[in-house]
Design a protein around this motif. Structure first.
Motif, PDB file in Angstrom:
ATOM      1  N   HIS A 249      34.182  70.896 -55.428  1.00 44.82           N
ATOM      2  CA  HIS A 249      35.752  69.888 -55.543  1.00 44.82           C
ATOM      3  C   HIS A 249      37.024  71.654 -56.380  1.00 44.82           C
ATOM      4  O   HIS A 249      36.769  72.146 -57.141  1.00 44.82           O
ATOM      5  N   GLN A 250      37.842  70.675 -56.300  1.00 47.26           N
ATOM      6  CA  GLN A 250      39.368  71.492 -56.834  1.00 47.26           C
ATOM      7  C   GLN A 250      39.683  70.914 -58.138  1.00 47.26           C
ATOM      8  O   GLN A 250      39.114  69.934 -58.331  1.00 47.26           O
ATOM      9  N   LEU A 251      40.383  72.078 -58.827  1.00 52.94           N
ATOM     10  CA  LEU A 251      40.067  71.980 -60.568  1.00 52.94           C
ATOM     11  C   LEU A 251      41.699  69.754 -60.770  1.00 52.94           C
ATOM     12  O   LEU A 251      42.369  69.936 -59.706  1.00 52.94           O
ATOM     13  N   GLY A 252      41.490  68.970 -60.686  1.00 52.10           N
ATOM     14  CA  GLY A 252      42.014  67.989 -61.108  1.00 52.10           C
ATOM     15  C   GLY A 252      40.646  67.074 -60.012  1.00 52.10           C
ATOM     16  O   GLY A 252      41.661  66.187 -60.126  1.00 52.10           O
ATOM     17  N   GLY A 253      40.037  67.314 -59.715  1.00 53.31           N
ATOM     18  CA  GLY A 253      39.399  66.390 -58.794  1.00 53.31           C
ATOM     19  C   GLY A 253      38.062  66.400 -59.093  1.00 53.31           C
ATOM     20  O   GLY A 253      38.029  66.283 -60.615  1.00 53.31           O
ATOM     21  N   ASP A 254      36.779  65.759 -58.143  1.00 53.64           N
ATOM     22  CA  ASP A 254      35.530  64.826 -57.974  1.00 53.64           C
ATOM     23  C   ASP A 254      35.304  64.624 -56.986  1.00 53.64           C
ATOM     24  O   ASP A 254      36.126  65.068 -55.787  1.00 53.64           O
ATOM     25  N   LEU A 255      32.936  64.584 -57.244  1.00 55.15           N
ATOM     26  CA  LEU A 255      33.128  64.946 -55.971  1.00 55.15           C
ATOM     27  C   LEU A 255      33.736  63.598 -55.036  1.00 55.15           C
ATOM     28  O   LEU A 255      33.165  64.199 -53.415  1.00 55.15           O
ATOM     29  N   SER A 256      34.478  63.117 -55.117  1.00 56.05           N
ATOM     30  CA  SER A 256      34.931  62.139 -53.746  1.00 56.05           C
ATOM     31  C   SER A 256      35.555  62.393 -52.957  1.00 56.05           C
ATOM     32  O   SER A 256      35.723  62.204 -51.822  1.00 56.05           O
ATOM     33  N   ILE A 257      36.465  63.511 -52.767  1.00 55.54           N
ATOM     34  CA  ILE A 257      37.117  64.540 -52.777  1.00 55.54           C
ATOM     35  C   ILE A 257      36.201  64.700 -50.947  1.00 55.54           C
ATOM     36  O   ILE A 257      37.343  64.939 -49.954  1.00 55.54           O
ATOM     37  N   TRP A 258      35.106  64.794 -51.002  1.00 57.64           N
ATOM     38  CA  TRP A 258      33.547  65.468 -50.153  1.00 57.64           C
ATOM     39  C   TRP A 258      33.812  63.651 -49.399  1.00 57.64           C
ATOM     40  O   TRP A 258      32.435  64.484 -48.505  1.00 57.64           O
ATOM     41  N   ASP A 259      34.177  62.896 -49.583  1.00 59.71           N
ATOM     42  CA  ASP A 259      33.110  61.819 -49.036  1.00 59.71           C
ATOM     43  C   ASP A 259      33.048  61.627 -47.639  1.00 59.71           C
ATOM     44  O   ASP A 259      31.487  61.309 -47.525  1.00 59.71           O
ATOM     45  N   GLN A 260      34.409  61.960 -46.532  1.00 60.32           N
ATOM     46  CA  GLN A 260      33.839  61.764 -45.554  1.00 60.32           C
ATOM     47  C   GLN A 260      33.075  63.267 -44.711  1.00 60.32           C
ATOM     48  O   GLN A 260      32.347  62.659 -44.119  1.00 60.32           O
ATOM     49  N   LEU A 261      33.218  63.848 -45.470  1.00 65.25           N
ATOM     50  CA  LEU A 261      32.764  65.468 -44.868  1.00 65.25           C
ATOM     51  C   LEU A 261      30.789  65.156 -45.221  1.00 65.25           C
ATOM     52  O   LEU A 261      30.097  65.638 -44.511  1.00 65.25           O
ATOM     53  N   ALA A 262      30.327  64.663 -46.634  1.00 65.70           N
ATOM     54  CA  ALA A 262      29.338  64.513 -47.170  1.00 65.70           C
ATOM     55  C   ALA A 262      28.879  63.444 -46.041  1.00 65.70           C
ATOM     56  O   ALA A 262      27.561  63.481 -45.501  1.00 65.70           O
ATOM     57  N   GLY A 263      29.375  62.257 -45.876  1.00 67.60           N
ATOM     58  CA  GLY A 263      29.234  61.258 -45.248  1.00 67.60           C
ATOM     59  C   GLY A 263      29.022  62.255 -43.761  1.00 67.60           C
ATOM     60  O   GLY A 263      27.687  61.711 -42.933  1.00 67.60           O
ATOM     61  N   TYR A 264      29.628  62.770 -42.893  1.00 67.11           N
ATOM     62  CA  TYR A 264      29.188  63.240 -41.799  1.00 67.11           C
ATOM     63  C   TYR A 264      28.068  63.882 -41.946  1.00 67.11           C
ATOM     64  O   TYR A 264      27.144  64.062 -40.872  1.00 67.11           O
ATOM     65  N   PHE A 265      27.468  64.712 -42.910  1.00 66.60           N
ATOM     66  CA  PHE A 265      26.384  65.780 -42.485  1.00 66.60           C
ATOM     67  C   PHE A 265      25.344  65.091 -43.273  1.00 66.60           C
ATOM     68  O   PHE A 265      24.243  66.011 -43.388  1.00 66.60           O
ATOM     69  N   ARG A 266      24.898  64.245 -43.839  1.00 70.52           N
ATOM     70  CA  ARG A 266      24.305  63.155 -44.253  1.00 70.52           C
ATOM     71  C   ARG A 266      22.710  63.721 -43.694  1.00 70.52           C
ATOM     72  O   ARG A 266      21.633  63.482 -43.572  1.00 70.52           O
ATOM     73  N   ASN A 267      23.385  62.507 -42.253  1.00 71.25           N
ATOM     74  CA  ASN A 267      22.069  63.232 -41.222  1.00 71.25           C
ATOM     75  C   ASN A 267      21.017  63.779 -40.991  1.00 71.25           C
ATOM     76  O   ASN A 267      19.840  64.202 -40.890  1.00 71.25           O
ATOM     77  N   ASP A 268      21.195  65.329 -41.684  1.00 73.80           N
ATOM     78  CA  ASP A 268      21.030  66.633 -41.010  1.00 73.80           C
ATOM     79  C   ASP A 268      20.971  67.525 -41.965  1.00 73.80           C
ATOM     80  O   ASP A 268      20.249  68.846 -41.894  1.00 73.80           O
ATOM     81  N   PHE A 269      21.474  67.399 -43.571  1.00 71.11           N
ATOM     82  CA  PHE A 269      21.484  68.143 -44.760  1.00 71.11           C
ATOM     83  C   PHE A 269      20.867  67.036 -46.210  1.00 71.11           C
ATOM     84  O   PHE A 269      21.615  65.734 -45.378  1.00 71.11           O
ATOM     85  N   THR A 270      20.745  67.518 -46.469  1.00 70.83           N
ATOM     86  CA  THR A 270      20.754  67.131 -47.939  1.00 70.83           C
ATOM     87  C   THR A 270      21.593  67.526 -48.493  1.00 70.83           C
ATOM     88  O   THR A 270      22.233  68.730 -48.975  1.00 70.83           O
ATOM     89  N   VAL A 271      22.523  66.601 -48.727  1.00 69.00           N
ATOM     90  CA  VAL A 271      23.934  66.637 -49.098  1.00 69.00           C
ATOM     91  C   VAL A 271      24.250  66.807 -51.004  1.00 69.00           C
ATOM     92  O   VAL A 271      23.788  65.072 -51.270  1.00 69.00           O
ATOM     93  N   LEU A 272      24.374  67.522 -51.889  1.00 68.39           N
ATOM     94  CA  LEU A 272      24.734  67.736 -52.782  1.00 68.39           C
ATOM     95  C   LEU A 272      26.161  67.687 -53.269  1.00 68.39           C
ATOM     96  O   LEU A 272      26.931  67.803 -52.553  1.00 68.39           O
ATOM     97  N   ARG A 273      26.932  66.279 -53.756  1.00 65.53           N
ATOM     98  CA  ARG A 273      28.217  66.306 -54.358  1.00 65.53           C
ATOM     99  C   ARG A 273      28.004  66.367 -56.354  1.00 65.53           C
ATOM    100  O   ARG A 273      27.226  65.831 -56.116  1.00 65.53           O
ATOM    101  N   TYR A 274      29.241  67.321 -56.972  1.00 63.14           N
ATOM    102  CA  TYR A 274      28.568  66.431 -58.367  1.00 63.14           C
ATOM    103  C   TYR A 274      30.351  66.963 -59.015  1.00 63.14           C
ATOM    104  O   TYR A 274      30.846  67.556 -57.761  1.00 63.14           O
ATOM    105  N   ASP A 275      30.929  66.154 -60.333  1.00 59.24           N
ATOM    106  CA  ASP A 275      31.770  67.355 -60.954  1.00 59.24           C
ATOM    107  C   ASP A 275      31.452  67.989 -61.877  1.00 59.24           C
ATOM    108  O   ASP A 275      30.850  68.011 -62.710  1.00 59.24           O
ATOM    109  N   VAL A 276      32.571  68.725 -61.535  1.00 51.13           N
ATOM    110  CA  VAL A 276      32.311  69.680 -62.095  1.00 51.13           C
ATOM    111  C   VAL A 276      33.018  69.804 -63.929  1.00 51.13           C
ATOM    112  O   VAL A 276      33.309  68.550 -64.205  1.00 51.13           O
TER     113      VAL A 276
END
Length: 262
Positions: A27-54
């Motif tokens: 994610h971006q400065l001042g963000g967290d892993l939630s910024i990727w909620d929609q994209l993670a949901g889209y790709f989760r059936n074909d990939f092992t999707v990792l998001r984390y808080d810097v």
């Protein structure tokens, strides 16, 4: 989920419904892993999707000592080690893009593909003071003092008016970022410079910019694409958070890019 990474309690979310190749979002400065909620949901059936808080963001602990973008790259390597990921497709936006570039240089064999959104390869000398000013303002007046200008840079007026719920979530995450984590990250970005090493990147690379991004103009992201051998460059009708503002278009670009490399 929480795990200790380089002495820092780090939050991550892992979605492996598809059990496919690893796909990591930063994610971006001042963000967290939630910024990727929609994209993670889209790709989760074909990939092992990792998001984390810097470090210093979201629910990841804030350090007390200065750190560099190289340190943030080391954090990602340690997190992947802990989770048993030998390599990953990597997507980074803004600060996340800086971390992704550094990781691709420090751990080249671990990057299957590299997708960089609204990011830069260095802070030029005449712009370094901007990061110092933001860090000083955060420490003196709190992040609320920086919020209005950040939103103006991050999202176009039309998007802000049409999607107040998205704006509210982004604002809430920003305001809950630790002041010291934010300020130290500003210092790390101030000192970031990998221009002379971009030609070393061999991972297939997609660079995406927002046409209306005033904070990181498209030319800065294009300069990365021009320097990385074989990189592809795309421009979306968006401001700084192009993957969010143009989520459908960005998702389509990323999906096509990943399918061409898997």
């Amino acid at each position: 989920m929480q795990v200790n990474v380089n002495g820092i309690d780090t939050r991550y979310v892992l979605g492996n419904e598809g059990g496919g190749p690893w796909l990591t979002f930063i994610h971006q400065l001042g963000g967290d892993l939630s910024i990727w909620d929609q994209l993670a949901g889209y790709f989760r059936n074909d990939f092992t999707v990792l998001r984390y808080d810097v470090r210093g963001h979201g629910n990841t602990a804030a350090p007390t000592a200065p750190f560099t973008v190289a340190d943030l790259s080391t954090d990602l390597a340690a997190l992947l080690d802990t989770l048993g990921a030998k390599s990953t497709h990597l997507v980074g936006m803004s600060m996340g893009g800086a971390i992704a570039q550094q990781f691709a240089l420090d751990h080249a064999s671990r990057v299957n593909t590299l997708t960089l959104a609204d990011t830069f390869a260095c802070t030029l000398p005449d712009a370094r003071s901007i990061w110092d000013q933001r860090a000083e303002a955060a420490r003196r007046d709190g992040l609320a003092s920086l919020m209005p200008a950040s939103l103006e840079r991050w999202l176009t007026p039309n998007f802000r008016g049409a999607h107040p719920e998205v704006v509210e979530q982004i604002r809430d995450v920003y305001l809950h970022t630790t002041v010291e984590g934010f300020a130290l990250a500003c210092a790390a970005l101030r000192d970031f410079d990998v221009r002379d090493r971009l030609a070393e990147i061999r991972s297939p690379t997609l660079a995406v910019a927002g046409r209306h991004d005033t904070g990181t103009p498209p030319a800065a992201t294009k300069a990365i694409a021009d320097a990385v051998p074989g990189a592809r460059f795309e421009v979306l009708d968006a401001a700084h958070l192009a993957p969010i503002e143009q989520s459908q278009r960005f998702t389509a670009l990323l999906e096509t890019f990943l399918q061409s490399q898997v």
